[in-house]
Scaffold this active site. Structure first.
Site, PDB file in Angstrom:
ATOM      1  N   ARG A  51       0.792  -1.223   0.000  1.00 33.64           N
ATOM      2  CA  ARG A  51       0.000   0.000   0.000  1.00 33.64           C
ATOM      3  C   ARG A  51       0.829   1.282   0.000  1.00 33.64           C
ATOM      4  NH1 ARG A  51      -5.407  -1.166   3.684  1.00 33.64           N
ATOM      5  NH2 ARG A  51      -6.046  -3.049   2.568  1.00 33.64           N
ATOM      6  N   ASP A 163     -14.594   9.215   9.721  1.00 32.80           N
ATOM      7  CA  ASP A 163     -13.612   8.199   9.360  1.00 32.80           C
ATOM      8  C   ASP A 163     -12.226   8.818   9.455  1.00 32.80           C
ATOM      9  OD1 ASP A 163     -13.968   5.281   7.959  1.00 32.80           O
ATOM     10  OD2 ASP A 163     -12.059   6.190   7.400  1.00 32.80           O
TER      11      ASP A 163
END
Length: 303
Positions: A51, A163
């Protein structure tokens, strides 16, 4: 309808993973857990490489060591946000864990109605979707709430969606999804609350104005209570989020969530989660659903 921002994660140059030494992985483990509470066990080393490699190359850096020095340098807080964006897992769908929504319809909403009729509760409901990802959960909650307490009924509904990932939050704000996502939405709610795209937006659906009117969005780090919204919230959904936390960080977050519930409020966790590690008293009222339990008065025995 027209989408105003891209729905895809931005492409960055470079292909293939970069090498990561054990020492570098250890540094990132400590950094990520310190900043976000996320625990990267040994099995997550390949995930971190996969990632972050493209991000490292996008910055023109030669190694993870150079990226670590860059991301921890004074004034590079924005890059820390980008790094955490890359490491967040954004997996969700509409009306996930349907038994939780059945619990709302069968037990919570009738109780609210009864209490409001008796003057024991204001007709105002605040709900927090903590770890909302790309928005399917808070929009599901908004649909469920508005189906039972529609505008003009005398009830005021607010759904706060938060979030850690700025990219996921931007998608949630758009309220725009491929029509394939509609499979999880009950047909009456799909008809009443979603708009079907036409022409250039064919194949997409968009949240209608009634849903958008009750939703608010904010970036919140669940590892740092100082930036949390103030309670109380009648419902808090924090599902499949804290499983990524270390034990200590998870316990602190759970305790802080319970403190934001009124005595009649409910905390919803994911099917693989529990209150293990929380210092706050609570009681389980259904699988993975909890109510705050007031501490006993001095001298009283707990039951």
């Amino acid at each position: 309808m027209r989408a105003e921002v891209s729905l895809e994660a931005p492409a960055v140059p470079g292909v293939g993973p970069l090498p990561l030494t054990e020492r570098e992985f250890s540094l990132f483990q400590t950094l990520v857990e310190r900043e976000a509470g996320l625990h990267l066990g040994p099995s997550k080393q390949a995930l971190l490489v996969g990632r972050l490699s493209r991000r490292v190359r996008a910055l023109g850096l030669a190694s993870f060591g150079a990226y670590y020095r860059f991301v921890t340098a004074r004034g590079n807080e924005a890059e820390q946000v980008r790094m955490l964006d890359c490491l967040c897992t954004n997996e969700t769908h509409f009306f996930r864990e349907p038994e939780h929504f059945a619990f709302l319809r069968q037990r919570v909403f009738p109780e609210w109605t009864r209490r409001a009729a008796q003057g024991l509760m204001a007709r105002r409901v605040r709900v927090w979707s903590a770890g909302c990802s790309t928005g399917e959960e808070p929009y599901s909650l908004a649909m469920e709430l508005l189906a039972h307490f529609p505008p003009g009924s005398g009830w005021e509904v607010e759904v706060l969606a938060t979030d850690l990932s700025t990219w996921a939050l931007e998608r949630a704000r758009q309220g725009l999804w491929p029509v394939e996502k509609a499979a999880g939405i009950p047909r009456p709610m799909l008809r009443d609350f979603m708009l079907k795209g036409t022409r250039s937006q064919e194949g997409w659906m968009k949240a209608g104005a009634e849903l958008r009117a009750v939703l608010r969005f904010a970036r919140v780090n669940l590892h740092d209570e100082r930036g949390w919204p103030a309670g109380p919230f009648e419902l808090i959904f924090c599902r499949n989020v804290l499983i990524y936390f270390g034990a200590e960080a998870r316990g602190r977050a759970l305790s802080a969530l319970l403190r934001r519930l009124p005595p009649t409020g409910h905390l919803f966790l994911g099917h693989a989660e529990s209150l293990t590690g929380s210092a706050e008293p609570a009681r389980c009222v259904a699988p993975n659903i909890y109510c705050a339990k007031p501490a006993p008065a001095p001298g009283a025995s707990a039951t």
